[in-house]
Scaffold this active site. Structure first.
Site, PDB file in Angstrom:
ATOM      1  N   LYS A 265       0.871  -1.183   0.000  1.00 35.24           N
ATOM      2  CA  LYS A 265       0.000   0.000   0.000  1.00 35.24           C
ATOM      3  C   LYS A 265       0.903   1.227   0.000  1.00 35.24           C
ATOM      4  O   LYS A 265       1.293   1.730   1.054  1.00 35.24           O
ATOM      5  CB  LYS A 265      -0.891  -0.061   1.251  1.00 35.24           C
ATOM      6  CG  LYS A 265      -2.117   0.819   1.199  1.00 35.24           C
ATOM      7  CD  LYS A 265      -3.065   0.434   2.330  1.00 35.24           C
ATOM      8  CE  LYS A 265      -4.145   1.469   2.536  1.00 35.24           C
ATOM      9  NZ  LYS A 265      -5.073   1.619   1.407  1.00 35.24           N
TER      10      LYS A 265
HETATM   11  N1  PPE Z   1      -8.216  -1.907  -2.553  1.00 35.77           N
HETATM   12  C1  PPE Z   1      -7.681  -0.658  -2.570  1.00 35.77           C
HETATM   13  C2  PPE Z   1      -7.136  -0.147  -3.832  1.00 35.77           C
HETATM   14  C3  PPE Z   1      -7.663   0.100  -1.398  1.00 35.77           C
HETATM   15  O1  PPE Z   1      -7.129   1.321  -1.419  1.00 35.77           O
HETATM   16  C4  PPE Z   1      -8.223  -0.415  -0.209  1.00 35.77           C
HETATM   17  C5  PPE Z   1      -8.215   0.393   1.056  1.00 35.77           C
HETATM   18  C6  PPE Z   1      -8.773  -1.715  -0.234  1.00 35.77           C
HETATM   19  C7  PPE Z   1      -8.735  -2.427  -1.416  1.00 35.77           C
HETATM   20  C8  PPE Z   1      -9.339  -2.361   0.997  1.00 35.77           C
HETATM   21  O2  PPE Z   1      -8.341  -2.707   1.943  1.00 35.77           O
HETATM   22  P1  PPE Z   1      -8.655  -2.769   3.504  1.00 35.77           P
HETATM   23  O3  PPE Z   1      -8.853  -1.373   3.976  1.00 35.77           O
HETATM   24  O4  PPE Z   1      -7.457  -3.413   4.090  1.00 35.77           O
HETATM   25  O5  PPE Z   1      -9.876  -3.600   3.667  1.00 35.77           O
HETATM   26  N2  PPE Z   1      -8.323   1.794   0.879  1.00 35.77           N
HETATM   27  C9  PPE Z   1      -7.958   2.681   1.961  1.00 35.77           C
HETATM   28  C10 PPE Z   1      -7.780   4.105   1.495  1.00 35.77           C
HETATM   29  C11 PPE Z   1      -9.005   4.904   1.250  1.00 35.77           C
HETATM   30  C12 PPE Z   1      -8.695   6.361   1.024  1.00 35.77           C
HETATM   31  O6  PPE Z   1      -9.500   7.032   0.367  1.00 35.77           O
HETATM   32  O7  PPE Z   1      -7.678   6.858   1.517  1.00 35.77           O
HETATM   33  C13 PPE Z   1      -8.911   2.556   3.133  1.00 35.77           C
HETATM   34  O8  PPE Z   1     -10.023   2.063   2.975  1.00 35.77           O
HETATM   35  O9  PPE Z   1      -8.512   2.940   4.226  1.00 35.77           O
END
Ligand code: PPE
Length: 312
Positions: free
Chosen positions: A157
């Site tokens: 990330k």
């Molecule tokens: N895919 C992507 C591309 C992504 O950014 C997130 C989290 C997820 C899947 C889900 O991952 P998880 O949070 O571990 O379930 N996106 C983060 C950023 C959002 C933002 O706008 O900043 C979040 O949800 O915190």
């Protein structure tokens, strides 16, 4: 955004307005940062941080991917998260730890740059709109493809890779949709701009596998576990674009977005939120609120701040 008072930065709490980095920080120029998004909930029994250890483990993996040494061990970052929530008197909130290559060198070789680490927290309501969790969102496939794993590892990330999501998000926002869905280079469904994706077909839950260039979502893993627990069959396999249009249900998951039904994809109506989505939403929100003993190990309760020593 909703400001709080204090941010943990490089080991100490500083005022919100003073949590600054130099304009020549490496991370700002080249996207060389790694971050996490974590939520804490107003739970029975206090403020509960959801899967903190798993998020910090992913932060460490993201940093390692970019050869970035994190100057603070997991225990210290865990304490920083607790401290920030307590110092700001926050209940339910969103927590953003970030590690970035700091100020000191320019050019693409980053290993000499110092690493700055910060942890901020603030109140952040429903990510995709107040009504989204109840009524579902309208999503559109973006024309931009998800960055392939031979270009940038999707499982880390990192700041820079979000340019891909930002393009997709702007495009679909301008077209009047609440969220962008991205196909991968092979043309299969990857994920949303900031969420993982699930469909329901004949009672079975289907979600793209890690090889589909997705972030290894912690909410995704939680939903897979909760579904299995509910006796719902879960398959990780490639999902074709057209399957979204004929799915019985579609929903997206993420820390910010939580578990959010999708009621339309590319103007094809989907019966949202359907019974499986509802069931998993109920399980998820019970778990994060500390109302389900089966998921108790997912929660870290914030200790109340130590009382100020009485002045003599
Ligand atoms: N895919 C992507 C591309 C992504 O950014 C997130 C989290 C997820 C899947 C889900 O991952 P998880 O949070 O571990 O379930 N996106 C983060 C950023 C959002 C933002 O706008 O900043 C979040 O949800 O915190």
């Amino acid at each position: 955004m909703q400001e709080a008072e204090k941010i943990w930065m490089n080991g100490t709490l500083v005022d919100w307005a003073d949590a600054r980095v130099h304009v020549l920080s490496h991370g700002l120029h080249y996207g060389s940062s790694v971050f996490e998004g974590i939520r804490a909930y107003d739970a029975d029994g206090g403020t509960a941080i959801f899967r903190l250890d798993d998020h910090l483990a992913r932060l460490e993996r993201s940093a390692a991917m970019y050869y970035m040494p994190l100057p603070y061990p997991r225990e210290e970052l865990r304490a920083a998260v607790h401290r920030v929530i307590a110092a700001n008197g926050l209940g339910g909130c969103y927590i953003r730890p970030i590690a970035l290559r700091g100020y000191g060198v320019m050019g693409l070789f980053p290993l000499e740059a110092p690493v700055d680490v910060a942890v901020a927290a603030w109140e952040w309501g429903a990510y995709l709109g107040e009504e989204s969790l109840r009524t579902g969102i309208r999503a559109k496939i973006a024309s931009w493809r998800r960055i392939g794993s031979t270009t940038i590892p999707a499982t880390a990330k990192a700041g820079g890779q979000y340019l891909n999501s930002i393009l997709a998000k702007i495009e679909t926002h301008k077209a009047g949709y609440e969220e962008a869905l991205l196909l991968n280079e092979a043309g299969y469904v990857a994920d949303g701009s900031g969420e993982n994706l699930f469909i329901v077909r004949d009672g079975t839950l289907v979600t793209p596998p890690l090889q589909a260039s997705i972030l290894e979502g912690i909410t995704r893993a939680s939903i897979i576990q909760l579904a299995a627990d509910e006796g719902i069959r879960v398959i990780e396999r490639e999902v074709a674009r057209a399957e979204l249009y004929t799915a019985d249900e579609v929903f997206v998951t993420g820390t910010a977005a939580e578990v959010c039904p999708v009621r339309e994809v590319d103007d094809h109506p989907i019966g949202a939120p359907g019974p499986v989505t509802r069931r998993l939403q109920d399980r998820f929100f019970a778990a994060v609120a500390g109302r389900d003993p089966r998921s108790a190990e997912w929660l870290d309760y914030v200790e109340a701040p130590a009382p100020e020593p009485a002045s003599p």
